[in-house]
Write a protein that holds these residues in place. Structure first.
Motif, PDB file in Angstrom:
ATOM      1  N   UNK A   3      35.159  28.963  44.589  1.00 50.77           N
ATOM      2  CA  UNK A   3      35.388  28.212  45.821  1.00 50.77           C
ATOM      3  C   UNK A   3      34.686  28.884  46.991  1.00 50.77           C
ATOM      4  N   UNK A   4      34.344  28.090  47.990  1.00 50.03           N
ATOM      5  CA  UNK A   4      33.693  28.629  49.180  1.00 50.03           C
ATOM      6  C   UNK A   4      34.648  29.577  49.900  1.00 50.03           C
ATOM      7  N   UNK A   5      34.170  30.766  50.197  1.00 47.97           N
ATOM      8  CA  UNK A   5      34.981  31.775  50.857  1.00 47.97           C
ATOM      9  C   UNK A   5      35.669  32.733  49.917  1.00 47.97           C
ATOM     10  N   UNK A   6      35.552  32.515  48.609  1.00 48.21           N
ATOM     11  CA  UNK A   6      36.166  33.408  47.627  1.00 48.21           C
ATOM     12  C   UNK A   6      35.321  34.674  47.530  1.00 48.21           C
ATOM     13  N   UNK A   7      35.916  35.817  47.835  1.00 51.72           N
ATOM     14  CA  UNK A   7      35.181  37.087  47.841  1.00 51.72           C
ATOM     15  C   UNK A   7      35.205  37.799  46.494  1.00 51.72           C
ATOM     16  N   UNK A   8      35.857  37.239  45.489  1.00 52.89           N
ATOM     17  CA  UNK A   8      35.943  37.896  44.192  1.00 52.89           C
ATOM     18  C   UNK A   8      34.600  37.832  43.459  1.00 52.89           C
ATOM     19  N   UNK A   9      34.412  38.767  42.544  1.00 50.71           N
ATOM     20  CA  UNK A   9      33.239  38.780  41.666  1.00 50.71           C
ATOM     21  C   UNK A   9      33.611  38.048  40.382  1.00 50.71           C
ATOM     22  N   UNK A  10      33.024  36.891  40.170  1.00 48.31           N
ATOM     23  CA  UNK A  10      33.325  36.028  39.029  1.00 48.31           C
ATOM     24  C   UNK A  10      32.057  35.833  38.216  1.00 48.31           C
ATOM     25  N   UNK A  11      32.192  35.899  36.910  1.00 50.27           N
ATOM     26  CA  UNK A  11      31.050  35.716  36.026  1.00 50.27           C
ATOM     27  C   UNK A  11      30.578  34.271  36.073  1.00 50.27           C
ATOM     28  N   UNK A  71      28.721  32.998  33.756  1.00 52.87           N
ATOM     29  CA  UNK A  71      28.598  32.522  32.386  1.00 52.87           C
ATOM     30  C   UNK A  71      29.940  32.302  31.709  1.00 52.87           C
ATOM     31  N   UNK A  72      30.945  33.091  32.091  1.00 54.59           N
ATOM     32  CA  UNK A  72      32.248  32.986  31.436  1.00 54.59           C
ATOM     33  C   UNK A  72      33.373  32.588  32.379  1.00 54.59           C
ATOM     34  N   UNK A  73      33.191  32.742  33.694  1.00 54.28           N
ATOM     35  CA  UNK A  73      34.242  32.425  34.638  1.00 54.28           C
ATOM     36  C   UNK A  73      35.293  33.510  34.780  1.00 54.28           C
ATOM     37  N   UNK A  74      35.110  34.650  34.138  1.00 56.60           N
ATOM     38  CA  UNK A  74      36.073  35.750  34.238  1.00 56.60           C
ATOM     39  C   UNK A  74      35.913  36.475  35.567  1.00 56.60           C
ATOM     40  N   UNK A  75      37.007  37.091  36.011  1.00 59.64           N
ATOM     41  CA  UNK A  75      37.021  37.834  37.270  1.00 59.64           C
ATOM     42  C   UNK A  75      36.817  39.314  36.962  1.00 59.64           C
ATOM     43  N   UNK A  76      35.901  39.966  37.690  1.00 60.24           N
ATOM     44  CA  UNK A  76      35.611  41.383  37.519  1.00 60.24           C
ATOM     45  C   UNK A  76      35.889  42.109  38.828  1.00 60.24           C
ATOM     46  N   UNK A  77      36.187  43.400  38.753  1.00 61.47           N
ATOM     47  CA  UNK A  77      36.460  44.143  39.992  1.00 61.47           C
ATOM     48  C   UNK A  77      35.235  44.324  40.875  1.00 61.47           C
TER      49      UNK A  77
END
Length: 599
Positions: A249-257, A259-265
């Motif tokens: 989503x716009x404004x989401x600061x998380x690191x998301x893959x 290719x897989x949609x997983x969240x990484x630190x």
């Protein structure tokens, strides 16, 4: 229907109708169409099922005789007239200093509430502080506008920003949804917008855990404050062929893959997991609100049966030319009987020689054998037209017109904007255009402008300007020009206000004039010129306190010099009339005056 099971069955039947592709005389059963590999990929990724199949909606628009006109009218009139940037504070207008002072007071009040206001600093700024700050923000606003114009000129790879908006509007009106991919540069600033076809994207469920999101909130006309909130965000997936790409989503600061949609630190951990992977980009979702789904729903879905009915009507009329079964003429033979070969010949003629436009004017000949009775066994031949039994015009024309009107009413568009210009005069046309502008187009523009200002420009840190969509000139330019001229001439409007209205007429921004005469009624300016007390020369440093002080000092010196000149003139005049006149007299004559007196 009130029973939930019956409602569910009706919904399934409607979904089946939507999945049908109506392209010819014969179509497969709607429920027999497979969902496709894309639908399987979306379901495997856990995406939410949209209320209506987006690709089927796109096909319906392609095959409809009334939808495309309404969608194009929306795209042109809402998003096709460009945009402009309006200042939050017009530094050339009266009262600009007061607005700057109020903005400074609001900023200091916010700092006081946050505990960051320096000790001893008053909440209300002084005049010197307002003057200095106003000059600073004026320069910043000018540079910010240049940056904004440059960004929107090159924010799209393969077209203009107006073209991106028209594509977005088309997707919103066809499928109920539209998407922009937001690309950022190395500094994290917005660099580009990329159009994403709406039928290729699906929504994933909201994340279970709330995420901290930093947002900019405006605290004054020229400043922002950053606040932190917790919100549940969602991710998106795009499937094109064998490729799957995830977005956030716009404004989401998380690191998301991606290719897989997983969240990484962090990005390092993401790269360590898969070197070919990368962080997902952001997506802006535009939608026509639906109370029962996070997806948008097109506004014309309620007229679906009318759209399908008009399509069937078009097919019936088209197939008439290839399946016509009534010949234009018939030759009737009486006084005899049909031969044994006549019946199969008639059947063969109808099947082979009457269908198609090449056989449109062929006639049917009937032969009979003489019966040998009455008139000597002679058969009687009669030519009889069958045009009364033929179809003279297209079928279901009134039904089709009613369907077209239903679709237009779903968009709330008058017939003139849908391409139907029959039986209209100028006053009716103006009324229809004004209604569409006030009730349909302008609210849609305002909604888009709010989203862009609230999300995009706030994320860019734009402080002094707001995005504003241009509107069409629904007024008569000649009448408007004449009205503005009269109001300026009688003093109701100032020249500056008249120039502003003229900008709306000609769709352009006129150059700012900083002189005093544009802010006064024209009658006062003309009266000042006639009496000689009005100075119309522009003062370049009018808004500068130092320049104003220099001007006043120079005026004082001029007055002092004028007073000294007048004093010298009065002194010379007094000496001319008050001093004793000296007349030179010869010495001998002067002595005779006194010697004669003594005698």
């Amino acid at each position: 229907m009130t029973v939930p099971a019956e409602v569910h069955q009706a919904e399934e039947r409607l979904q089946a109708i939507l999945k049908a592709v109506v392209v010819g005389a014969r179509v497969d059963e709607p429920a027999s169409r497979p969902g496709g590999e894309d639908a399987l990929a979306f379901s495997e990724a856990g995406a939410l099922q949209p209320p209506y199949e987006p690709e089927a909606l796109c096909l319906l628009v392609e095959h409809s005789n009334s939808l495309r006109q309404n969608v194009d009218a929306y795209a042109v009139n809402i998003d096709g007239f460009g945009y402009r940037f309006e200042p939050f504070i017009d530094f050339d207008a009266d009262g600009a200093r007061e607005k700057v002072a109020d903005a400074m007071a609001l900023e200091r009040a916010a700092a006081h509430d946050a505990g960051t206001l320096p000790p001893g600093m008053p909440l209300r700024p002084t005049d010197e502080e307002v003057t200095t700050h106003a000059e600073e923000v004026r320069q910043q606003a000018r540079m910010e506008k240049a940056r904004l114009e440059s960004f929107f000129d090159f924010c799209c790879f393969d077209g203009s920003f107006v073209e991106l908006r028209r594509r977005t509007r088309h997707d919103v009106e066809v499928t109920g949804n539209a998407y922009w991919e937001v690309l950022r540069d190395g500094k994290g600033d917005i660099a580009r917008f990329v159009y994403v076809p709406s039928y290729t994207v699906r929504l994933l469920p909201l994340d279970k855990e709330a995420v901290e999101v930093r947002e900019r909130v405006r605290i004054s006309a020229v400043s922002f404050d950053t606040v932190t909130t917790r919100r549940r965000l969602r991710r998106y997936i795009q499937v094109q062929g064998s490729e799957r790409v995830y977005f956030k989503s716009f404004g989401d600061s998380r690191v998301i893959s991606r290719l897989t949609g997983r969240v990484f630190p962090d990005v390092t951990t993401l790269k360590a997991s898969d070197a070919s992977d990368g962080p997902a980009t952001e997506l802006i979702h535009f939608a026509i609100h639906s109370p029962r789904s996070p997806y948008g729903i097109p506004r014309w879905v309620g007229t679906l049966l009318s759209i399908l009915g008009s399509r069937q009507m078009e097919e019936v009329n088209y197939l008439y030319f290839n399946n016509k079964s009534v010949p234009p003429l018939a030759l009737l033979v009486s006084g005899g009987r049909l031969s044994d070969a006549s019946v199969p010949r008639i059947e063969r003629f109808i099947e082979e020689n009457l269908k198609g436009k090449a056989n449109f004017h062929k006639i049917l000949i009937l032969e009979a054998d003489g019966a040998g009775t009455g008139d000597g066994g002679r058969a009687k031949i009669e030519l009889r037209p069958l045009t009364d039994a033929q179809q003279q015009d297209a079928l279901f024309q009134e039904y089709d017109q009613r369907n077209i009107d239903k679709v237009g009413s779903a968009f709330r568009l008058p017939p003139l904007l849908r391409g139907d210009g029959r039986d209209f005069n100028r006053s009716v046309a103006d009324a229809q255009l004004r209604f569409a502008e006030d009730q349909v187009f302008q609210p849609e523009r305002d909604e888009f402008d709010f989203l862009l200002n609230r999300k995009v420009l706030a994320d860019m840190g734009v402080r002094f300007w707001r995005f504003r969509s241009q509107t069409t000139a629904t007024r008569d330019p000649e009448r408007m020009t004449e009205m503005v001229e009269r109001l300026v001439r009688v003093g109701v409007l100032t020249p500056e206000e008249g120039r502003h209205l003229a900008g709306d007429i000609f769709h352009r921004e006129f150059r700012k004039i900083a002189d005093d005469w544009v802010r006064r009624p024209l009658t006062l300016t003309l009266a000042g010129i006639q009496t000689g007390v009005e100075d119309l020369k522009p003062r370049k440093d009018k808004d500068s306190l130092l320049g104003e002080a220099k001007r006043l000092l120079g005026l004082r010196e001029e007055l002092r010099a004028e007073e000294e000149r007048l004093a010298q003139g009065r002194l010379a005049l007094a000496r001319r009339y008050m001093d004793t006149e000296h007349v030179p007299v010869p010495r001998a004559e002067f002595d005779t005056w006194f010697s004669g007196h003594s005698t």
